[in-house]
Design a protein around this motif. Structure first.
Motif, PDB file in Angstrom:
ATOM      1  N   LEU A   2       0.807  -1.210   0.000  1.00 13.17           N
ATOM      2  CA  LEU A   2       0.000   0.000   0.000  1.00 13.17           C
ATOM      3  C   LEU A   2       0.844   1.267   0.000  1.00 13.17           C
ATOM      4  O   LEU A   2       0.614   2.177  -0.801  1.00 13.17           O
ATOM      5  CB  LEU A   2      -0.931  -0.014   1.217  1.00 13.17           C
ATOM      6  N   ARG A  33      -5.667  -1.914   5.651  1.00 16.80           N
ATOM      7  CA  ARG A  33      -4.813  -2.372   4.550  1.00 16.80           C
ATOM      8  C   ARG A  33      -3.351  -2.411   4.984  1.00 16.80           C
ATOM      9  O   ARG A  33      -2.598  -3.319   4.615  1.00 16.80           O
ATOM     10  CB  ARG A  33      -4.968  -1.444   3.333  1.00 16.80           C
ATOM     11  N   THR A 203     -10.425  -0.661  -1.303  1.00 10.66           N
ATOM     12  CA  THR A 203      -8.985  -0.460  -1.422  1.00 10.66           C
ATOM     13  C   THR A 203      -8.688   1.005  -1.735  1.00 10.66           C
ATOM     14  O   THR A 203      -9.533   1.731  -2.264  1.00 10.66           O
ATOM     15  CB  THR A 203      -8.378  -1.337  -2.533  1.00 10.66           C
TER      16      THR A 203
END
Length: 213
Positions: A2, A33, A203
């Protein structure tokens, strides 16, 4: 990973980092995440939630990508209602020294614990978190909603942490533009631009669209 996908690079270890947002749940998506990335690296993570149960957090983290094999390295405390409970957790971690049980600790949402607490308590608890991060080699991520704390408390919170990641949203001409701002970060050169991002299917990813207006 990420951070790399967003152009942030590696964040400093053994630090106290503030993750702010003016409105919404983007910071929680970002932290969950990030937790997955740390788990995949073999890091041990403690996730503390002030708004959700442990079951909800595990379900949300599982929903966004984990297949369950990393969950053994994840400990979740849900429905944390007071700063005293956070202090107890920090003292427990500190008692175990640099061989403590976790590498990463997320507090989501930190600001909720201090809405009715004194400035003195906020400063003392931040000092405790900083001391624990150094002594136990833990990186803390503190999620915060902008505007929940008084102006002075917010300024002191930002001044005492090692780094700040802000999720900002603008609404020009009926559009929605989302940006990440990094006003400060320990041992990391300042980023001279806002980083545009988008959210899709749970996401966060860079937004490469050309922005007009």
């Amino acid at each position: 990973m990420l951070l790399k996908s967003l152009g942030l690079g590696e964040l400093p270890d053994n630090s106290l980092l503030l993750v702010e947002e003016d409105l919404g749940e983007t910071k929680s998506i970002f932290l969950q995440r990030l937790v997955l990335d740390y788990l995949k690296k073999g890091q041990k993570v403690l996730y503390i939630s002030t708004k959700r149960s442990a079951e909800e957090i595990l379900e949300e983290i599982g929903f966004i990508g984990s297949k369950g094999e990393e969950i053994e390295e994840l400990t979740v405390h849900g429905d944390l209602e007071s700063r005293e409970s956070l202090v107890e957790i920090c003292n427990s971690l500190s008692a175990q020294g640099d061989a403590g049980p976790v590498n990463i600790c997320v507090v989501d949402t930190f600001s909720f614990l201090f809405m009715e607490e004194s400035l003195h308590d906020l400063i003392n608890d931040l000092k405790l978190l900083l001391k624990t991060s150094r002594k136990c080699n833990i990186t803390f991520y503190l999620a915060s909603d902008m505007g929940v704390l008084q102006g002075r408390e917010e300024h002191i919170l930002r001044s005492m942490v090692d780094g700040i990641i802000q999720f900002r949203t603008e609404y020009p001409a009926g559009k929605v533009n989302r940006f990440i701002n990094i006003p400060k970060m320990k041992r990391v050169p300042p980023i001279e631009r806002l980083i545009p991002y988008k959210i899709k299917e749970g996401t966060i990813s860079p937004d490469t669209r050309e922005r007009v207006g």
